[in-house]
Design an enzyme around this catalytic site. Structure first.
Site, PDB file in Angstrom:
ATOM      1  N   ASP A   1      45.783 -34.238  -6.490  1.00 54.31           N
ATOM      2  CA  ASP A   1      47.070 -33.729  -6.015  1.00 54.31           C
ATOM      3  C   ASP A   1      46.854 -32.413  -5.287  1.00 54.31           C
ATOM      4  O   ASP A   1      45.772 -31.836  -5.338  1.00 54.31           O
ATOM      5  CB  ASP A   1      48.096 -33.611  -7.148  1.00 54.31           C
ATOM      6  CG  ASP A   1      47.770 -32.558  -8.184  1.00 54.31           C
ATOM      7  OD1 ASP A   1      46.580 -32.204  -8.312  1.00 54.31           O
ATOM      8  OD2 ASP A   1      48.690 -32.092  -8.874  1.00 54.31           O
TER       9      ASP A   1
ATOM     10  N   TYR B   1      46.697 -28.505  -3.884  1.00 56.35           N
ATOM     11  CA  TYR B   1      46.512 -27.189  -4.508  1.00 56.35           C
ATOM     12  C   TYR B   1      47.891 -26.601  -4.803  1.00 56.35           C
ATOM     13  O   TYR B   1      48.829 -26.769  -4.024  1.00 56.35           O
ATOM     14  CB  TYR B   1      45.762 -26.254  -3.555  1.00 56.35           C
ATOM     15  CG  TYR B   1      44.338 -26.676  -3.259  1.00 56.35           C
ATOM     16  CD1 TYR B   1      43.378 -26.768  -4.270  1.00 56.35           C
ATOM     17  CD2 TYR B   1      43.939 -26.966  -1.954  1.00 56.35           C
ATOM     18  CE1 TYR B   1      42.074 -27.141  -3.987  1.00 56.35           C
ATOM     19  CE2 TYR B   1      42.624 -27.338  -1.669  1.00 56.35           C
ATOM     20  CZ  TYR B   1      41.698 -27.416  -2.688  1.00 56.35           C
ATOM     21  OH  TYR B   1      40.410 -27.786  -2.413  1.00 56.35           O
TER      22      TYR B   1
ATOM     23  N   HIS C   1      32.565 -35.272  -9.532  1.00 52.72           N
ATOM     24  CA  HIS C   1      33.514 -34.449  -8.776  1.00 52.72           C
ATOM     25  C   HIS C   1      32.852 -33.121  -8.367  1.00 52.72           C
ATOM     26  O   HIS C   1      32.000 -32.607  -9.084  1.00 52.72           O
ATOM     27  CB  HIS C   1      34.745 -34.169  -9.650  1.00 52.72           C
ATOM     28  CG  HIS C   1      35.920 -33.661  -8.901  1.00 52.72           C
ATOM     29  ND1 HIS C   1      36.088 -32.332  -8.591  1.00 52.72           N
ATOM     30  CD2 HIS C   1      36.992 -34.313  -8.379  1.00 52.72           C
ATOM     31  CE1 HIS C   1      37.227 -32.181  -7.919  1.00 52.72           C
ATOM     32  NE2 HIS C   1      37.794 -33.365  -7.776  1.00 52.72           N
TER      33      HIS C   1
ATOM     34  N   PHE D   1      41.545 -31.667  -0.614  1.00 57.81           N
ATOM     35  CA  PHE D   1      40.481 -30.654  -0.683  1.00 57.81           C
ATOM     36  C   PHE D   1      40.590 -29.539   0.361  1.00 57.81           C
ATOM     37  O   PHE D   1      39.857 -28.560   0.298  1.00 57.81           O
ATOM     38  CB  PHE D   1      39.081 -31.306  -0.597  1.00 57.81           C
ATOM     39  CG  PHE D   1      38.763 -32.188  -1.761  1.00 57.81           C
ATOM     40  CD1 PHE D   1      38.422 -31.650  -2.998  1.00 57.81           C
ATOM     41  CD2 PHE D   1      38.832 -33.571  -1.650  1.00 57.81           C
ATOM     42  CE1 PHE D   1      38.144 -32.464  -4.089  1.00 57.81           C
ATOM     43  CE2 PHE D   1      38.561 -34.405  -2.736  1.00 57.81           C
ATOM     44  CZ  PHE D   1      38.211 -33.846  -3.946  1.00 57.81           C
TER      45      PHE D   1
END
Length: 225
Positions: A62, A64, A184, A75
């Site tokens: 989701d 920031y 990740h 990202f």
């Protein structure tokens, strides 16, 4: 809704009851709370990368949740905003993998112009509350997006970082496509399989093997005014 070929691809989805209700709920959230990204940027990933242009999908969770960070792309942060740790690690791996210089900002917009869809599975978030819009209905919508991408008749590389992104593998069944996966890039897991995974070169190797122009991953610096 979007202004390119995604409108036709997702036409039926936009008309479904859950989506109409979702949009109403999100409008209320924007009215009564501080929500990111800006309303006009919710669908930026789709506007920046039309369906027909998609060669690579990088799946995030989701947006920031800090002020002015999110720009509707997984990202990515707006120019002038400090790079979050995950993004710093992405750039470090990009440098180690392909020798690309690390840009002086964190906006991944240049990738979108190369055919990289920077898709979050949830498209909005309340300020300072990570995953606050989880379960609102965005996941139903973005699962359908992944299914539509899976139907594409030209090869796509799906870059899946972390267990959440990897859980979407079940929608990627078309043998034309290719999955690049690893841990990740967050500081909690980057040293457990993300660093050294070489996702960028692997992606380009696949595209080249299919006669497709590789992604130009290098992001230019932004000149200060």
């Amino acid at each position: 809704m979007i202004g390119n070929d995604w409108d036709e691809i997702l036409k039926e989805e936009f008309e479904k009851e859950y989506f109409v209700n979702l949009i109403e709920k999100i409008k209320e959230e924007y009215k009564n709370k501080t929500v990111f990204p800006k309303q006009t940027e919710i669908f930026s990933a789709f506007r920046n990368t039309p369906y027909q242009n998609v060669k690579v999908v990088i799946l995030g969770q989701d947006p920031y949740h800090g002020v002015n960070e999110a720009e509707g792309l997984s990202f990515s942060v707006k120019v002038g905003i400090r790079k979050p740790p995950s993004l710093q690690n992405i750039f470090k791996e990009l440098h180690d993998d392909l020798g690309c210089s690390i840009p002086n900002h964190g906006s991944l917009v240049p990738w979108t112009k190369e055919g990289v869809l920077l898709l979050n599975t949830v498209l909005t978030v309340e300020k300072d509350k990570a995953a606050s819009h989880k379960g609102y209905g965005w996941e139903i919508f973005t699962d359908e997006v992944i299914k539509k991408l899976n139907e594409k008749s030209t090869p796509i590389v799906f870059i899946l970082w972390g267990s959440f992104a990897r859980s979407k593998k079940m929608f990627i069944t078309n043998p034309l496509h290719h999955i690049v996966e690893s841990a990740h890039p967050s500081p909690f897991s980057a040293y457990h399989g993300f660093f050294g995974s070489r996702p960028f070169s692997k992606t380009n190797q696949f595209l080249i093997s299919r006669g497709i122009e590789p992604i130009h991953w290098e992001i230019p610096d932004v000149k200060s005014e």
